[in-house]
Write an enzyme that holds these catalytic residues in place. Structure first.
Site, PDB file in Angstrom:
ATOM      1  N   ALA A   1       0.716  -1.193  -0.150  1.00 45.84           N
ATOM      2  CA  ALA A   1       0.016   0.156  -0.161  1.00 45.84           C
ATOM      3  C   ALA A   1       0.803   1.228   0.012  1.00 45.84           C
ATOM      4  O   ALA A   1       2.117   1.307   0.300  1.00 45.84           O
ATOM      5  CB  ALA A   1      -1.000   0.038   1.152  1.00 45.84           C
TER       6      ALA A   1
ATOM      7  N   GLY B   1       0.153  -5.266   0.576  1.00 45.84           N
ATOM      8  CA  GLY B   1      -0.875  -5.621  -0.506  1.00 45.84           C
ATOM      9  C   GLY B   1      -0.571  -6.292  -1.871  1.00 45.84           C
ATOM     10  O   GLY B   1      -1.329  -6.880  -2.534  1.00 45.84           O
TER      11      GLY B   1
ATOM     12  N   GLU C   1      -0.691  -9.782  -0.966  1.00 44.99           N
ATOM     13  CA  GLU C   1      -2.316 -10.307  -1.010  1.00 44.99           C
ATOM     14  C   GLU C   1      -2.702 -10.218  -2.398  1.00 44.99           C
ATOM     15  O   GLU C   1      -3.841 -10.968  -2.557  1.00 44.99           O
ATOM     16  CB  GLU C   1      -2.894  -9.001  -0.042  1.00 44.99           C
ATOM     17  CG  GLU C   1      -2.464  -9.408   1.405  1.00 44.99           C
ATOM     18  CD  GLU C   1      -2.992  -7.938   2.364  1.00 44.99           C
ATOM     19  OE1 GLU C   1      -3.755  -8.330   3.235  1.00 44.99           O
ATOM     20  OE2 GLU C   1      -2.528  -6.898   1.943  1.00 44.99           O
TER      21      GLU C   1
ATOM     22  N   GLU D   1       3.434  -5.954   7.349  1.00 48.70           N
ATOM     23  CA  GLU D   1       2.412  -5.064   8.181  1.00 48.70           C
ATOM     24  C   GLU D   1       2.775  -4.841   9.527  1.00 48.70           C
ATOM     25  O   GLU D   1       2.428  -3.891  10.322  1.00 48.70           O
ATOM     26  CB  GLU D   1       1.025  -5.372   7.717  1.00 48.70           C
ATOM     27  CG  GLU D   1       0.400  -5.183   6.586  1.00 48.70           C
ATOM     28  CD  GLU D   1       0.703  -6.336   5.511  1.00 48.70           C
ATOM     29  OE1 GLU D   1       0.043  -6.256   4.370  1.00 48.70           O
ATOM     30  OE2 GLU D   1       1.424  -7.411   5.879  1.00 48.70           O
TER      31      GLU D   1
END
Length: 255
Positions: A61, A106, A109, A129
């Site tokens: 992100a 992300g 993911e 994270e």
């Protein structure tokens, strides 16, 4: 444009293009959802490749953007974030992630949303994270544990460590490791082969596996049974069985 959809040979390539690291900011997330829906709806897209370019898949992100958000803002945004990734996971066609360089946070993911993952031999994956005082928020705690098992997922999530391609393969996080220069070529070839297959049967197979993993065995068998019987109403089933009887296996040309 930070992300686009290009179609060739029945394969739609969702291409991330936000240099230098393909950080997934809000605009990119929202566009990702739109393109996943477009790939779902377009008849000329029969399989999908997710690709970040030759140097990096996606490094996560946009941290600077997230840093400005408070709890109330993220309560609203977190649903849209998950919806974007879920839209990719629910594309009812074969989806392959072509992973080069970093696939972190992300980015990892997003790769988890694919049905199959081909990684460069220099790729690095992880869910870092925890190093920000956070946890994965785009499906990582759920999809990673379902893919590699809970204890391996917890190790990656608890420590935030990156794994190289060879370890990712051993863990089951990626399905194939190839030279970096061949990642997209091999991913596109995987998708193009399936793009020639029976579209409804492929959709059925994907739904049976994905929905079955979320259900008990009896429910999963019911889903399979209903799809199996339903495919007998398709032209592709007639073509496939006739070709098998007359020409042998693997020669059917599906419509």
């Amino acid at each position: 444009m930070t992300i686009s959809l290009e179609v060739s040979e029945g394969v739609g390539t969702i291409r991330l293009d936000r240099p230098p690291m393909n950080a997934l900011d809000i605009a990119t997330q929202d566009r990702l959802r739109e393109l996943a829906v477009e790939a779902t709806d377009r008849a000329d897209v029969r399989a999908v490749v997710i690709y970040g370019g030759e140097k990096v898949f996606a490094a996560g992100a946009d941290i600077k953007e997230m840093q400005t958000m408070d709890h109330a803002a993220m309560v609203v945004r977190s649903r849209a974030l998950q919806d974007a990734f879920t839209a990719v996971a629910r594309i009812p066609k074969p989806v392959v992630a072509a992973i080069t360089g970093y696939a972190l946070g992300g980015g990892c993911e997003l790769a988890l949303c694919a049905d199959y993952r081909i990684a460069a031999d220099n790729a690095k994956l992880g869910q870092p994270e925890i190093l920000l005082g956070l946890i994965p928020g785009a499906g990582g705690t759920q999809r990673l544990s379902r893919l590699v098992g809970p204890s391996r997922a917890k190790d990656l999530i608890f420590t935030g460590r990156m794994v190289k391609a060879d370890e990712a393969f051993t863990l089951g996080l990626v399905d194939r490791v190839v030279p970096a220069a061949e990642v997209y070529e091999q991913a596109h070839a995987w998708a193009a082969r399936l793009a020639q297959g029976p579209a409804i049967a492929l959709r059925a197979a994907k739904e049976c596996v994905d929905a079955g993993l979320e259900a008990d065995i009896d429910t999963g068998l019911t889903i399979e049974r209903n799809w199996f019987a339903g495919l007998f109403a398709t032209e592709d089933r007639e073509i496939g069985m006739r070709s098998f009887v007359e020409e042998g296996p693997g020669k059917a040309k599906f419509v």
